[in-house]
Design a protein around this motif. Structure first.
Motif, mmCIF file in Angstrom:
data_model
loop_
_atom_site.group_PDB
_atom_site.id
_atom_site.type_symbol
_atom_site.label_atom_id
_atom_site.label_comp_id
_atom_site.label_asym_id
_atom_site.label_seq_id
_atom_site.Cartn_x
_atom_site.Cartn_y
_atom_site.Cartn_z
ATOM 1 N N GLU A 185 -3.200 39.591 -9.783
ATOM 2 C CA GLU A 185 -3.976 40.795 -10.597
ATOM 3 C C GLU A 185 -2.950 41.391 -11.495
ATOM 4 O O GLU A 185 -3.435 41.927 -12.776
ATOM 5 N N VAL A 186 -1.779 40.996 -11.606
ATOM 6 C CA VAL A 186 -0.933 41.276 -12.844
ATOM 7 C C VAL A 186 -1.278 40.469 -13.841
ATOM 8 O O VAL A 186 -1.276 41.079 -15.264
ATOM 9 N N GLY A 187 -1.625 39.146 -13.918
ATOM 10 C CA GLY A 187 -2.054 38.410 -14.827
ATOM 11 C C GLY A 187 -3.526 38.949 -15.523
ATOM 12 O O GLY A 187 -3.730 39.093 -16.867
ATOM 13 N N ILE A 188 -4.341 39.438 -14.683
ATOM 14 C CA ILE A 188 -5.736 39.866 -14.964
ATOM 15 C C ILE A 188 -5.355 41.089 -15.844
ATOM 16 O O ILE A 188 -5.733 41.383 -16.866
ATOM 17 N N GLY B 10 0.498 34.268 -11.827
ATOM 18 C CA GLY B 10 -0.095 35.422 -12.979
ATOM 19 C C GLY B 10 -0.620 34.475 -14.105
ATOM 20 O O GLY B 10 -1.636 35.173 -14.657
ATOM 21 N N MET B 11 -0.558 33.285 -14.181
ATOM 22 C CA MET B 11 -1.322 32.400 -15.171
ATOM 23 C C MET B 11 -2.932 32.498 -14.764
ATOM 24 O O MET B 11 -3.736 32.480 -15.522
ATOM 25 N N ALA B 12 -2.753 32.002 -13.646
ATOM 26 C CA ALA B 12 -4.267 31.968 -12.867
ATOM 27 C C ALA B 12 -5.042 33.508 -13.189
ATOM 28 O O ALA B 12 -6.057 33.447 -13.510
ATOM 29 N N GLY B 13 -4.427 34.467 -13.027
ATOM 30 C CA GLY B 13 -5.057 35.891 -13.277
ATOM 31 C C GLY B 13 -5.449 35.916 -14.782
ATOM 32 O O GLY B 13 -6.408 36.395 -15.012
ATOM 33 N N VAL B 14 -4.614 35.287 -15.506
ATOM 34 C CA VAL B 14 -4.906 35.225 -17.289
ATOM 35 C C VAL B 14 -6.041 34.704 -17.405
ATOM 36 O O VAL B 14 -7.330 34.823 -18.076
ATOM 37 N N ALA C 136 -9.231 36.649 -16.106
ATOM 38 C CA ALA C 136 -9.632 37.538 -16.871
ATOM 39 C C ALA C 136 -10.130 37.246 -18.239
ATOM 40 O O ALA C 136 -11.394 37.651 -18.610
ATOM 41 N N GLY C 137 -9.805 36.014 -18.385
ATOM 42 C CA GLY C 137 -10.453 35.375 -19.771
ATOM 43 C C GLY C 137 -11.725 35.220 -19.496
ATOM 44 O O GLY C 137 -12.855 35.322 -20.353
ATOM 45 N N ALA C 138 -12.271 34.526 -18.474
ATOM 46 C CA ALA C 138 -13.628 34.109 -17.865
ATOM 47 C C ALA C 138 -14.448 35.359 -17.873
ATOM 48 O O ALA C 138 -15.558 35.353 -18.139
ATOM 49 N N GLY D 270 0.888 22.936 -20.324
ATOM 50 C CA GLY D 270 0.950 21.896 -19.884
ATOM 51 C C GLY D 270 0.785 21.739 -18.220
ATOM 52 O O GLY D 270 -0.373 22.170 -17.683
ATOM 53 N N TYR D 271 1.664 21.121 -17.581
ATOM 54 C CA TYR D 271 1.647 20.709 -16.057
ATOM 55 C C TYR D 271 1.542 22.106 -15.380
ATOM 56 O O TYR D 271 0.802 22.178 -14.447
ATOM 57 N N ILE D 272 2.636 22.941 -15.503
ATOM 58 C CA ILE D 272 2.468 24.229 -14.648
ATOM 59 C C ILE D 272 1.342 24.875 -15.024
ATOM 60 O O ILE D 272 0.797 25.501 -14.142
ATOM 61 N N SER D 273 0.807 24.955 -16.238
ATOM 62 C CA SER D 273 -0.196 25.880 -16.578
ATOM 63 C C SER D 273 -1.471 25.048 -15.786
ATOM 64 O O SER D 273 -2.609 25.868 -15.487
ATOM 65 N N THR D 274 -1.698 23.721 -15.841
ATOM 66 C CA THR D 274 -2.784 23.033 -15.198
ATOM 67 C C THR D 274 -2.777 23.528 -13.532
ATOM 68 O O THR D 274 -3.688 23.335 -13.184
ATOM 69 N N ALA D 275 -1.824 23.634 -13.098
ATOM 70 C CA ALA D 275 -1.491 23.865 -11.664
ATOM 71 C C ALA D 275 -2.221 25.510 -11.439
ATOM 72 O O ALA D 275 -3.058 25.579 -10.608
ATOM 73 N N ALA D 276 -1.814 26.231 -12.429
ATOM 74 C CA ALA D 276 -2.389 27.503 -12.332
ATOM 75 C C ALA D 276 -4.138 27.370 -12.467
ATOM 76 O O ALA D 276 -4.726 28.070 -11.957
ATOM 77 N N ALA D 277 -4.446 26.468 -13.549
ATOM 78 C CA ALA D 277 -5.925 26.330 -13.529
ATOM 79 C C ALA D 277 -6.653 25.814 -12.417
ATOM 80 O O ALA D 277 -7.784 26.407 -11.969
ATOM 81 N N ILE D 278 -5.904 24.860 -11.687
ATOM 82 C CA ILE D 278 -6.398 24.409 -10.361
ATOM 83 C C ILE D 278 -6.557 25.490 -9.379
ATOM 84 O O ILE D 278 -7.498 25.562 -8.498
ATOM 85 N N ILE D 279 -5.623 26.496 -9.367
ATOM 86 C CA ILE D 279 -5.862 27.829 -8.434
ATOM 87 C C ILE D 279 -6.902 28.693 -8.914
ATOM 88 O O ILE D 279 -7.847 29.065 -8.213
ATOM 89 N N ALA D 280 -6.963 28.986 -10.094
ATOM 90 C CA ALA D 280 -8.018 29.851 -10.716
ATOM 91 C C ALA D 280 -9.456 29.123 -10.445
ATOM 92 O O ALA D 280 -10.289 29.839 -10.148
#
Length: 349
Positions: free
Chosen positions: A153-156, A245-249, A252-254, A264-274
């Protein structure tokens, strides 16, 4: 949980009509069809995301989530944990890698302390700390389920505020010593891959210590038993606050029909969660580059991402997203600034 639920309720599929209009126009621009390759696909996706034939991408920001990882106690990183705090300050003050590349892309860098182990008093940092780093996932969960939701929710909230301020293109970035370990654990669980196949050296971990890192990831999965059918459970048990936090971003974008560029890699892990939380988010994400981290190719393939750049990069921070901003904006310019054969007065080809 209310903020997360409200966000999930807003997420819809891409605007198919806008995509058809964009594809039709691009197919009739004064060039051979498909001759601008992936730029054409990006332009169509942008129309699907925004619902506009000619979306504006003139206000860009990279949101960098900074957090520490308790698993560093296990010797899985070459750099000391204190580097997270130092680098977070450097990013906030505009002197790190992402800051240089974002300046060239005319993008703002937003620095967020979502879980740094230590107090940061710099006024240039958004102070949204959930806790002082995660727990050691080799011994127990990274965080509670409630903390994971709060971090999402912080990311959102930050992404929504940036969108209200006029941002129309967002990128994700992170800073956190040891964060390739939770990222690899997430990828291993969600893709069903043995950690040995995807565990890399991260920030220059000596290769002789790689076996220990692999063993730590195995142990984290065995002890915590994350449920791959519940993205929040996986995040809470073996993830990171920066990943949350990145998953929240991304969520929110969607929800607000704003494209989000995955670094990169860490952001892609966040994408997997989102995407595990809400599958429709996948269509709102644009993958920037092919990270050199060992598990990155597997992560991109698992997400059906096609990275647009391959520059042997693995810094993180959002550096790949900053570079990709230029290409994404170019796709929008192509669609809007080129004329069609009909507009040129030579008929439709």
């Amino acid at each position: 949980m209310e903020k997360l639920n409200q966000t999930l309720e807003k997420i819809q599929g891409l605007n198919q009509q806008a995509m058809e209009e964009a594809r039709n126009r691009i197919d009739h621009l004064i060039k051979p069809q498909k001759s601008l390759g992936k730029l054409e696909d990006i332009a169509v996706q942008l129309s699907g995301i925004t619902g506009k034939l000619h979306p504006k991408l003139d206000s860009k920001a990279i949101i960098v989530m900074a957090a520490d990882n308790g698993v560093c106690e296990e010797g899985i990183s070459a750099a000391p944990q204190a580097v997270t705090k130092l680098m977070t300050g450097y990013i906030a003050n505009g002197v790190s890698g992402v800051c240089a590349l974002a300046a060239q892309a005319r993008a703002q860098v937003i620095t967020v302390d979502i879980g740094v182990a230590g107090d940061l008093e710099d006024s240039k940092i958004l102070h949204k700390k959930i806790r002082h780093g995660t727990g050691n996932i080799a011994k127990g969960p990274a965080m509670s389920r409630e903390e994971a939701i709060k971090a999402i929710e912080v990311g959102i909230e930050i992404a929504e505020q940036e969108i209200k301020n006029g941002r129309n293109l967002l990128g994700t970035g992170e800073m956190g010593i040891g964060n390739t370990t939770p990222s690899t654990a997430i990828l291993a669980v969600m893709s069903g891959t043995d950690p040995e196949e995807i565990t890399g050296v991260g920030a220059n971990l000596p290769k002789q210590q790689l076996d220990n890192k692999i063993a730590v990831i195995h142990r984290a999965i065995e002890i915590n038993k994350p449920d791959k059918n519940d993205g929040i459970d996986v995040l809470a048990k073996i993830g990171g606050l920066d990943i949350a936090g990145m998953a929240g971003v991304m969520l929110a974008g969607a929800a607000n029909r704003v494209p989000v560029v995955v670094d990169g890699y860490i952001s892609t892990a966040a994408a997997i969660i989102a995407v595990a939380i809400e599958p429709k988010v996948r269509d709102y994400l644009i993958c920037s580059h092919a990270s050199e981290e060992k598990g990155a190719a597997k992560a991109s393939a698992f997400m059906s991402f096609e990275p647009m750049l391959n520059l042997d990069m693995r810094l993180g921070e959002g550096t790949g997203a900053a570079l990709a901003f230029n290409i994404i904006e170019a796709a929008a310019f192509m669609s809007e600034k080129m004329i069609t054969f009909q507009e040129a007065g030579i008929g439709v080809v």
